[in-house]
Design a protein around this motif. Structure first.
Motif, PDB file in Angstrom:
ATOM      1  N   SER A  48       0.814  -1.206   0.000  1.00 36.74           N
ATOM      2  CA  SER A  48       0.000   0.000   0.000  1.00 36.74           C
ATOM      3  C   SER A  48       0.854   1.265   0.000  1.00 36.74           C
ATOM      4  O   SER A  48       1.637   1.492   0.924  1.00 36.74           O
ATOM      5  N   VAL A  49       0.679   2.096  -1.024  1.00 36.75           N
ATOM      6  CA  VAL A  49       1.324   3.405  -1.065  1.00 36.75           C
ATOM      7  C   VAL A  49       0.776   4.294   0.060  1.00 36.75           C
ATOM      8  O   VAL A  49       1.525   5.049   0.684  1.00 36.75           O
ATOM      9  N   ILE A  50      -0.508   4.170   0.327  1.00 34.14           N
ATOM     10  CA  ILE A  50      -1.113   4.967   1.402  1.00 34.14           C
ATOM     11  C   ILE A  50      -0.438   4.672   2.734  1.00 34.14           C
ATOM     12  O   ILE A  50      -0.167   5.592   3.522  1.00 34.14           O
ATOM     13  N   SER A  51      -0.134   3.402   2.992  1.00 33.16           N
ATOM     14  CA  SER A  51       0.523   3.048   4.255  1.00 33.16           C
ATOM     15  C   SER A  51       1.887   3.705   4.379  1.00 33.16           C
ATOM     16  O   SER A  51       2.274   4.162   5.471  1.00 33.16           O
ATOM     17  N   VAL A  52       2.636   3.779   3.285  1.00 34.58           N
ATOM     18  CA  VAL A  52       3.942   4.452   3.305  1.00 34.58           C
ATOM     19  C   VAL A  52       3.762   5.930   3.601  1.00 34.58           C
ATOM     20  O   VAL A  52       4.491   6.511   4.416  1.00 34.58           O
ATOM     21  N   CYS A  53       2.792   6.557   2.956  1.00 36.67           N
ATOM     22  CA  CYS A  53       2.536   7.982   3.188  1.00 36.67           C
ATOM     23  C   CYS A  53       2.180   8.244   4.642  1.00 36.67           C
ATOM     24  O   CYS A  53       2.681   9.205   5.260  1.00 36.67           O
ATOM     25  N   GLU A  54       1.331   7.389   5.210  1.00 34.67           N
ATOM     26  CA  GLU A  54       0.927   7.582   6.605  1.00 34.67           C
ATOM     27  C   GLU A  54       2.102   7.381   7.547  1.00 34.67           C
ATOM     28  O   GLU A  54       2.258   8.108   8.537  1.00 34.67           O
ATOM     29  N   ALA A  55       2.957   6.407   7.241  1.00 33.48           N
ATOM     30  CA  ALA A  55       4.119   6.157   8.097  1.00 33.48           C
ATOM     31  C   ALA A  55       5.136   7.288   8.017  1.00 33.48           C
ATOM     32  O   ALA A  55       5.804   7.611   9.012  1.00 33.48           O
ATOM     33  N   GLU A  56       5.257   7.914   6.838  1.00 35.16           N
ATOM     34  CA  GLU A  56       6.264   8.957   6.617  1.00 35.16           C
ATOM     35  C   GLU A  56       5.709  10.364   6.785  1.00 35.16           C
ATOM     36  O   GLU A  56       6.451  11.341   6.674  1.00 35.16           O
ATOM     37  N   GLY A  57       4.410  10.483   7.023  1.00 35.81           N
ATOM     38  CA  GLY A  57       3.804  11.798   7.187  1.00 35.81           C
ATOM     39  C   GLY A  57       3.728  12.595   5.897  1.00 35.81           C
ATOM     40  O   GLY A  57       3.838  13.830   5.909  1.00 35.81           O
ATOM     41  N   ILE A  58       3.528  11.912   4.771  1.00 40.16           N
ATOM     42  CA  ILE A  58       3.460  12.566   3.472  1.00 40.16           C
ATOM     43  C   ILE A  58       1.991  12.819   3.124  1.00 40.16           C
ATOM     44  O   ILE A  58       1.173  11.891   3.167  1.00 40.16           O
ATOM     45  N   PRO A  59       1.630  14.037   2.743  1.00 43.84           N
ATOM     46  CA  PRO A  59       0.250  14.299   2.315  1.00 43.84           C
ATOM     47  C   PRO A  59      -0.092  13.474   1.074  1.00 43.84           C
ATOM     48  O   PRO A  59       0.728  13.347   0.160  1.00 43.84           O
ATOM     49  N   TYR A  60      -1.306  12.918   1.046  1.00 44.99           N
ATOM     50  CA  TYR A  60      -1.714  12.146  -0.121  1.00 44.99           C
ATOM     51  C   TYR A  60      -3.185  12.392  -0.416  1.00 44.99           C
ATOM     52  O   TYR A  60      -3.968  12.751   0.468  1.00 44.99           O
ATOM     53  N   ILE A  61      -3.544  12.194  -1.676  1.00 45.05           N
ATOM     54  CA  ILE A  61      -4.925  12.312  -2.116  1.00 45.05           C
ATOM     55  C   ILE A  61      -5.245  11.145  -3.030  1.00 45.05           C
ATOM     56  O   ILE A  61      -4.353  10.526  -3.613  1.00 45.05           O
ATOM     57  N   THR A  62      -6.546  10.832  -3.172  1.00 39.09           N
ATOM     58  CA  THR A  62      -6.973   9.696  -3.994  1.00 39.09           C
ATOM     59  C   THR A  62      -8.110  10.118  -4.927  1.00 39.09           C
ATOM     60  O   THR A  62      -9.238   9.648  -4.785  1.00 39.09           O
ATOM     61  N   PRO A  63      -7.825  10.992  -5.874  1.00 38.70           N
ATOM     62  CA  PRO A  63      -8.886  11.425  -6.795  1.00 38.70           C
ATOM     63  C   PRO A  63      -9.329  10.285  -7.705  1.00 38.70           C
ATOM     64  O   PRO A  63      -8.573   9.348  -7.966  1.00 38.70           O
ATOM     65  N   ASP A  64     -10.562  10.388  -8.206  1.00 39.52           N
ATOM     66  CA  ASP A  64     -11.078   9.359  -9.102  1.00 39.52           C
ATOM     67  C   ASP A  64     -10.450   9.423 -10.486  1.00 39.52           C
ATOM     68  O   ASP A  64     -10.508   8.461 -11.243  1.00 39.52           O
ATOM     69  N   SER A  65      -9.879  10.577 -10.811  1.00 42.58           N
ATOM     70  CA  SER A  65      -9.322  10.778 -12.143  1.00 42.58           C
ATOM     71  C   SER A  65      -8.102  11.676 -12.053  1.00 42.58           C
ATOM     72  O   SER A  65      -7.947  12.438 -11.096  1.00 42.58           O
ATOM     73  N   ALA A  66      -7.232  11.580 -13.053  1.00 43.61           N
ATOM     74  CA  ALA A  66      -6.080  12.479 -13.125  1.00 43.61           C
ATOM     75  C   ALA A  66      -6.439  13.784 -13.816  1.00 43.61           C
ATOM     76  O   ALA A  66      -5.598  14.682 -13.925  1.00 43.61           O
ATOM     77  N   LYS A  67      -7.673  13.892 -14.255  1.00 44.73           N
ATOM     78  CA  LYS A  67      -8.133  15.103 -14.917  1.00 44.73           C
ATOM     79  C   LYS A  67      -8.949  15.950 -13.942  1.00 44.73           C
ATOM     80  O   LYS A  67      -9.473  15.452 -12.961  1.00 44.73           O
ATOM     81  N   GLY A  68      -9.059  17.228 -14.221  1.00 46.66           N
ATOM     82  CA  GLY A  68      -9.889  18.095 -13.392  1.00 46.66           C
ATOM     83  C   GLY A  68      -9.103  19.239 -12.790  1.00 46.66           C
ATOM     84  O   GLY A  68      -7.909  19.114 -12.489  1.00 46.66           O
ATOM     85  N   GLU A  69      -9.797  20.355 -12.590  1.00 47.13           N
ATOM     86  CA  GLU A  69      -9.153  21.557 -12.076  1.00 47.13           C
ATOM     87  C   GLU A  69      -8.703  21.390 -10.632  1.00 47.13           C
ATOM     88  O   GLU A  69      -7.706  21.974 -10.210  1.00 47.13           O
ATOM     89  N   GLY A  70      -9.438  20.582  -9.852  1.00 48.08           N
ATOM     90  CA  GLY A  70      -9.073  20.410  -8.448  1.00 48.08           C
ATOM     91  C   GLY A  70      -7.699  19.787  -8.281  1.00 48.08           C
ATOM     92  O   GLY A  70      -6.851  20.292  -7.531  1.00 48.08           O
ATOM     93  N   LEU A  71      -7.455  18.681  -8.974  1.00 45.36           N
ATOM     94  CA  LEU A  71      -6.154  18.017  -8.893  1.00 45.36           C
ATOM     95  C   LEU A  71      -5.067  18.916  -9.468  1.00 45.36           C
ATOM     96  O   LEU A  71      -3.970  19.027  -8.895  1.00 45.36           O
ATOM     97  N   LEU A  72      -5.342  19.561 -10.573  1.00 36.27           N
ATOM     98  CA  LEU A  72      -4.371  20.452 -11.197  1.00 36.27           C
ATOM     99  C   LEU A  72      -3.939  21.546 -10.223  1.00 36.27           C
ATOM    100  O   LEU A  72      -2.738  21.840 -10.091  1.00 36.27           O
ATOM    101  N   ALA A  73      -4.910  22.105  -9.509  1.00 32.82           N
ATOM    102  CA  ALA A  73      -4.595  23.168  -8.552  1.00 32.82           C
ATOM    103  C   ALA A  73      -3.756  22.651  -7.393  1.00 32.82           C
ATOM    104  O   ALA A  73      -2.823  23.328  -6.926  1.00 32.82           O
TER     105      ALA A  73
END
Length: 305
Positions: A48-73
């Motif tokens: 799990s990439v999420i588990s690594v992020c949580e262990a290392e304190g790295i911010p993460y997001i899980t958008p449904d798509s790589a497209k969209g203004e929200g992710l771009l911003a």
């Protein structure tokens, strides 16, 4: 003054975990990770990439798509010097690629086996070598200049899962070796000659259906390419679905038997169109293990019905 390079990382699966850890070990400031939530309908056999992020304190997001203004911003707000994609499942649009130099880790020796499921396709086609390639990202998939790559062998009885384990290590080695030059802006670039390579699309579970009229080598390669934890090579008989879990090419031919499943001397075989066979050491019937004697009874009933 902090001279660390900042990165936004799109990552999933074991390669995502390994390469994310390489970036951290190499002193990269990972400002944001974009990953996927695990699907409830998928067999999750990977880390799990999420588990690594949580262990290392790295911010993460899980958008449904790589497209969209929200992710771009959000990616722009992270102000990355570099963008990486390590087995992220969506293509990154041009708007994201314009933010910073972007690099992808692909599980083959580009330009061979571009596209989806490269390991599975390589095993299916009887390839004897594969590897991992770090390349510049472009809108066209797996088409950018090659930065570095590492080869690994595919042995005759390796399944796709076996090979994927080798590719994970190849990806880690590839990134580790080139990362200092990449961060210094001095990484080599080699033209990715697409005309000399190959491209394949994704695979579906239905693609694992066995055509027993094919030669045994082709049926065996299909089994190796989709063996569990992938959906598996299968055949349907008498309303039951049989999935090959483990098998080898049989030493002796069985030319007197028709193509398909058979039980000989309390052993299960898959007889192929050239008279050769797969010696099946583990067979699943509707998801549960079945013994040779049970299969023999079922096959007799199917023949007499």
């Amino acid at each position: 003054m902090n001279d660390k390079k900042r990165a936004v990382v799109f990552a999933y699966h074991n390669v995502g975990v390994r390469c994310l850890k390489v970036l951290l070990a190499g002193g990269v400031d990972v400002a944001l990770v974009v990953t996927h939530q695990d699907s409830a309908t998928e067999n999750i056999w990977f880390e799990s990439v999420i588990s690594v992020c949580e262990a290392e304190g790295i911010p993460y997001i899980t958008p449904d798509s790589a497209k969209g203004e929200g992710l771009l911003a959000q990616v722009k707000a992270a102000q990355p010097d570099l963008i990486f994609s390590f087995y992220y499942r969506h293509m990154l649009p041009a708007e994201l690629l314009e933010i910073a130099p972007a690099y992808n880790m692909h599980g083959s020796l580009l330009p061979k086996f571009r596209g989806r499921a490269p390991v599975n396709w390589a095993v299916l086609h009887g390839a004897t070598e594969i590897g991992a390639t770090l390349h510049e990202m472009t809108v066209k998939p797996d088409a950018g200049a090659i930065i570095a790559q590492t080869a690994v062998p595919i042995l005759p009885d390796d399944t796709a899962h076996d090979v994927f384990g080798k590719v994970e290590v190849a990806a880690e080695i590839t990134l580790w070796r080139v990362l200092p030059d990449l961060l210094a802006g001095a990484a080599p670039r080699t033209i990715n000659d697409l005309a000399s390579g190959s491209y394949f699309s994704g695979r579906k579970p239905e693609d694992g259906r066995i055509d027993w009229s094919k030669p045994a080598s082709e049926v065996y390669n299909l089994h190796r390419a989709v063996a569990p934890p992938y959906p598996g090579a299968f055949t349907d008989i008498g309303g039951h679905r049989y999935i090959i879990e483990r098998a080898r090419l049989a030493r002796r031919p069985l030319p007197s038997l028709p193509p398909g499943l058979a039980v000989v001397d309390n052993a299960v075989f898959g007889v192929c169109g050239d008279g050769r066979a797969l010696a099946i050491t583990s067979l699943l019937a509707d998801g549960a293990p079945i013994t040779p004697s049970e299969l023999s009874s079922r096959l007799a009933k199917a023949t007499n019905s």
